[in-house]
Design a protein around this motif. Structure first.
Motif, short mmCIF file in Angstrom:
data_model
loop_
_atom_site.label_atom_id
_atom_site.label_comp_id
_atom_site.label_asym_id
_atom_site.label_seq_id
_atom_site.Cartn_x
_atom_site.Cartn_y
_atom_site.Cartn_z
N LEU A 154 33.64 33.08 38.82
CA LEU A 154 34.94 33.06 39.49
C LEU A 154 36.07 32.95 38.47
O LEU A 154 37.15 33.51 38.67
CB LEU A 154 34.98 31.87 40.46
N GLU A 201 30.15 42.44 35.56
CA GLU A 201 29.76 42.92 36.89
C GLU A 201 28.51 43.79 36.81
O GLU A 201 27.59 43.66 37.62
CB GLU A 201 30.91 43.70 37.53
N PRO A 247 30.59 41.25 42.88
CA PRO A 247 31.58 42.13 43.52
C PRO A 247 30.98 42.94 44.66
O PRO A 247 29.78 43.23 44.67
CB PRO A 247 32.02 43.04 42.38
N VAL A 267 29.78 34.74 41.01
CA VAL A 267 30.24 35.62 42.09
C VAL A 267 29.76 37.03 41.81
O VAL A 267 29.47 37.38 40.66
CB VAL A 267 31.78 35.62 42.22
N ASP A 282 37.16 42.83 46.54
CA ASP A 282 35.84 42.55 45.97
C ASP A 282 35.43 41.09 46.08
O ASP A 282 34.25 40.78 46.28
CB ASP A 282 35.81 42.96 44.49
N TYR A 283 36.40 40.19 45.92
CA TYR A 283 36.03 38.79 45.74
C TYR A 283 36.59 37.83 46.78
O TYR A 283 36.47 36.61 46.62
CB TYR A 283 36.44 38.33 44.34
N VAL A 289 37.03 36.40 37.29
CA VAL A 289 37.77 37.11 38.33
C VAL A 289 39.22 36.62 38.38
O VAL A 289 40.17 37.42 38.42
CB VAL A 289 37.10 36.91 39.70
#
Length: 371
Positions: free
Chosen positions: A195, A188, A300, A298, A250-251, A198
């Protein structure tokens, strides 16, 4: 006021339990007067059938018996259990209302039990809201019946052994969660999270939570004997509930209160096999089930990282995220830009900047120690 560390975990673990079964286990846990009376019956090998509930609601089941309405004591329970009939206690087990009662539940209710006492217990449990306890005369087994479901009480050493084995498993799960969480934090800060990274953390956090729920059940069943297990559980689970909640915020593809509630509810109800399916987990967060999680980048919003900064209220965290939109923008922001956020100011802006820098340093040390 924000919940204190540990309260968030306790709330989540309790929300996943079956409330009526937990209440029943609390009533018969070691250290309670009801458990003392049950143990006396078990050791005497007399057997017994105990029904706990509102006597007026159960009256249609009675045939004969003695109306007592006396204060409950373990000695009275033991002596009255020597008679063939059932004992009826009030819902909180402070009174013995009836003794030597013949109970006549609906005979058409399906039961898989074979013994007369246990067949009666299961049928009463299905027909009423009463807690029914059947104590086997020969096998010395105590069975609880709640809403038609059967739960067998095991000896304390057996439950302790299971709890300790579950704690060892939980410790391994937590260690793995810390590893993947540390890796995600590093990615991050570097802007390279995918993804897959995560979902790995989300999956591990949920596995840890589910193991914690199982251990919490053992703690309830152990009563006064479970204090040490509870202390170990609290220590192992520190930060898990908050981090998991922040991770989802966050996601989520679209972070709204409604989407968050739906995603969290689905995560709790997810079968174990689906929890291992990253496609299903991606769908739960609002992404296409068929997306290649390994290659899907992705970024955050920053809830998880900001949530680790001491003395930073949730409302302020939310305002910072709304202002900057993501962690990358926060890291690039100047102190002056941070100060303009409602609730931040000059001192808190410096604390945030220092907190982000310290987290990067801690993350580097943690990654080094894990290699």
């Amino acid at each position: 006021m924000a919940p204190r560390p540990g309260e968030e975990l306790k709330d989540e673990l309790e929300s996943r339990q079956e409330p009526r079964l937990v209440k029943a286990l609390e009533m018969v846990a070691p250290g309670t007067s009801l458990r003392e009376g049950i143990d006396n019956i078990v050791h005497a090998r007399t057997g017994g059938l105990i029904v706990m509930g509102d006597s007026d609601d159960l009256a249609f089941l009675y045939s004969g018996g003695l109306k007592l309405d006396i204060d409950y004591t373990p000695a009275f329970l033991y002596q009255l259990a020597k008679m063939d009939g059932a004992l009826v206690l009030n819902a909180n087990a402070t009174k013995i209302v009836w003794g030597n009662v013949q109970l006549t539940p609906d005979p058409t209710i399906l039961t898989l039990e074979t013994g007369t006492r246990h067949r009666t217990a299961e049928r009463i449990s299905k027909q009423t809201e009463a807690l029914v306890i059947a104590i086997s005369q020969r096998r010395e087994v105590v069975s609880l019946y709640v809403d038609g479901a059967k739960y067998i009480l095991e000896d304390i050493p057996v439950v302790l052994a299971k709890a300790n084995q579950a704690l060892a498993t939980l410790d391994k799960y937590r260690s793995r969660l810390d590893q993947v969480s540390t890796r995600l934090t590093a990615l991050e800060f570097e802007g390279g999270a995918t993804l897959h990274d995560v979902l790995t953390v989300l999956q591990r956090a949920e596995l840890v939570t589910r193991m914690g729920v199982e251990i919490e059940r053992y703690i309830v069943e152990l009563g006064t004997e479970g204090r040490l297990i509870e202390m170990q559980l609290d220590e192992t689970m520190v930060g898990v509930a908050g981090d998991k909640s922040a991770l989802v915020h966050d996601y989520l593809a679209e972070d709204t209160d409604e989407n968050f509630a739906v995603a969290f509810d689905q995560l709790v109800r997810l079968p174990h096999q689906d929890l291992l399916d990253f496609g299903r987990l991606a769908e739960l967060l609002g992404y296409d089930r068929k997306v290649n999680t390994l290659d899907y980048p992705v970024s955050p919003r920053g809830y998880r990282i900001l949530g680790r900064i001491p003395r930073l209220p949730r409302l302020v965290v939310q305002r910072i995220v709304q202002e900057f939109g993501g962690l990358e923008e926060m890291l690039a922001a100047t102190d002056g830009e941070l100060e303009t956020v409602d609730g931040v100011g000059e001192i808190r802006a410096k604390d945030i900047r220092e907190g982000l820098r310290r987290q990067q340093e801690i993350n580097l040390v943690d990654r080094y120690l894990q290699t």
